[in-house]
Design an enzyme around this catalytic site. Structure first.
Site, PDB file in Angstrom:
ATOM      1  N   LYS A 181       0.973   6.672   9.063  1.00 13.00           N
ATOM      2  CA  LYS A 181       1.943   7.780   9.010  1.00 13.00           C
ATOM      3  C   LYS A 181       1.456   8.976   9.840  1.00 13.00           C
ATOM      4  CE  LYS A 181       4.752   5.504   6.361  1.00 13.00           C
ATOM      5  NZ  LYS A 181       4.057   4.236   6.153  1.00 13.00           N
TER       6      LYS A 181
HETATM    7  C1  LIG Z   1      10.473   3.610   4.435  1.00 17.97           C
HETATM    8  C2  LIG Z   1       9.253   3.469   3.583  1.00 17.97           C
HETATM    9  N1  LIG Z   1       9.319   3.766   2.266  1.00 17.97           N
HETATM   10  C3  LIG Z   1       8.255   3.675   1.457  1.00 17.97           C
HETATM   11  C4  LIG Z   1       7.033   3.252   1.933  1.00 17.97           C
HETATM   12  C5  LIG Z   1       5.880   3.106   0.978  1.00 17.97           C
HETATM   13  O1  LIG Z   1       4.794   3.886   1.383  1.00 17.97           O
HETATM   14  P1  LIG Z   1       3.322   3.599   0.794  1.00 17.97           P
HETATM   15  O2  LIG Z   1       2.719   2.549   1.667  1.00 17.97           O
HETATM   16  O3  LIG Z   1       2.602   4.918   0.921  1.00 17.97           O
HETATM   17  O4  LIG Z   1       3.471   3.164  -0.603  1.00 17.97           O
HETATM   18  C6  LIG Z   1       6.906   2.927   3.283  1.00 17.97           C
HETATM   19  C7  LIG Z   1       5.615   2.479   3.809  1.00 17.97           C
HETATM   20  O5  LIG Z   1       5.439   2.212   4.961  1.00 17.97           O
HETATM   21  C8  LIG Z   1       8.026   3.045   4.137  1.00 17.97           C
HETATM   22  O6  LIG Z   1       7.959   2.732   5.429  1.00 17.97           O
END
Ligand SMILES: Cc1ncc(COP(=O)(O)O)c(C=O)c1O
Length: 398
Positions: A191
């Site tokens: 990110k």
């Molecule tokens: C659109 C979206 N939502 C939620 C998430 C979940 O993030 P995390 O990996 O921090 O749980 C991601 C992860 O890449 C994502 O791309």
């Protein structure tokens, strides 16, 4: 990460993403490691305050991932069996999985073919008496048209949870994402800023944020730091059973130094995106996403193209393997959720179908995109793409 050549003549592998960690990040984390307090503590509180200061959010709750943040907000909103939650199929599976695991039903809506954003019209068409939440995704760092989404949510009295996993630093009109309503950010290493792994829930509802704060640590009314440092009773009580989603201070420290560099990261990402957009305009069948017309600041989390075999002369899989042979990494964000086995068999699709999600799911590809990329890395990617689709380059013969 330095993406320059290795000692032999072959250039080093260029990943599709890489975190930008500098000496200020490392020094700050080392200081926390030496401080004697490495799990959730003052650095988490500082990161929450810094996020509120930056975004204008009323409350922030840092947790171990955006998936955890989504779980907490869905729980705090009381989502459960019999409920429906509307979300695009073109998202990361974490959200539909979490909705399902809570006993509710994810209802998939289609996205715009060229921005991959949901529209208020498709959301409204999917609303039923059982709809209990709407989760749009600010895909790749570009904001959805929030005015129209908020109007639909308000008209039907349904909470909107912005999936801003890609959108830390994104602005919609003059507002930073997170300033109002409920939103979740991801701090995963790909990110725009990272804590290693991590996530943040922001909300303008202080009681929802308090509930999420309790639920992130077993449902206790106070966390280890409060008990240890502020002399609260070690026998604080479970208010309602919760989870173990707290973020260690080691990670929060990294988030604090990364947040200071967010604007610099977005600036570099924007410059790289500008070059890709200019130069890929000459490569038919390798089509970047469109930029929506509403006023916004794009945080440029991903650079996504769609590889259309009919025009590019290669399918997406050959495009990716050809770049890999040249030492260039790529990714897929995302294979649409309704195409995964479990969702093929059990998924619920909103009226209107998922034609654009399916079309994109078969063609989508993320090309290398991170702030530490050099201009010659960008040249290398563009040359790799041109040589993968040589005969099709505009102006050349097919
Ligand atoms: C659109 C979206 N939502 C939620 C998430 C979940 O993030 P995390 O990996 O921090 O749980 C991601 C992860 O890449 C994502 O791309």
């Amino acid at each position: 990460m330095d993406s320059s050549s290795s000692s032999n003549s072959a250039p080093a592998f260029l990943p599709f993403c890489s975190p930008s960690i500098d000496d200020s990040d490392i020094a700050a984390v080392v200081e926390t490691l030496r401080s004697g307090w490495i799990t959730t503590g003052p650095r988490c509180g500082e990161l929450e305050q810094a996020i509120c200061d930056r975004t204008g959010a009323g409350s922030a709750v840092v947790v171990s991932s955006a998936t955890a943040a989504m779980h907490l907000v869905l729980t705090a909103l009381g989502i459960g069996p019999g409920d429906e939650v509307i979300t695009p199929s073109m998202t990361w599976v974490s959200t539909p999985n979490m909705i399902h695991l809570m006993g509710a039903t994810p209802v998939f809506v289609d996205v715009d073919r060229d921005t991959l954003l949901v529209s208020a019209e498709s959301i409204e068409a999917a609303i039923t008496a059982r709809t209990k939440a709407i989760i749009p995704v600010h895909y790749a760092g570009v904001p959805c048209d929030l005015d129209s989404l908020r109007a639909v949510a308000k008209k039907h009295g349904i909470p909107l949870i912005e999936d801003a996993a890609h959108a830390i630093g994104t602005r919609y009109r003059s507002m930073e994402i997170g300033q109002s309503g409920h939103a979740i950010f991801s701090l995963h290493p790909i990110k725009n800023i990272t804590t290693g792994e991590g996530g943040i829930l922001v909300s303008d509802d202080p009681s929802l944020a308090d509930e999420a704060r309790r639920l992130r640590f077993h449902g206790l009314a106070a966390e280890a730091w409060d008990r240890d440092q502020q002399g609260r009773s070690p026998q604080v009580e479970v208010q309602s059973p919760g989870y173990k989603y707290n973020l260690p201070d080691m990670n929060a420290t990294l988030g604090l130094t990364q947040l200071k560099r967010l604007d610099e990261f977005i600036e570099r990402r924007t410059a790289i995106a500008k070059r890709y957009l200019e130069e890929l305009a000459d490569v038919p069948g390798v089509e970047p996403l469109a930029i929506p017309e509403w006023d916004h600041l794009h945080a440029w989390h991903l650079f996504v193209v769609r590889v259309d075999e009919a025009e590019a002369g290669v399918c997406r899989e050959r495009f990716m393997s050809s770049l890999k042979e040249m030492g260039i990494g790529t990714g897929i964000h995302f294979r649409a959720t309704h195409t995964h086995r479990w969702y093929r068999e059990n998924g619920v699709v909103a009226p209107g179908g998922l034609e654009n999600s399916t079309w994109n799911s078969e063609r989508i590809c993320s090309i290398p995109f991170f702030p530490n990329m050099t201009d010659s890395d960008v040249d290398r990617v563009l040359e790799g793409i041109r040589s993968t689709c040589p005969a099709m380059t505009k102006g050349g013969s097919t």
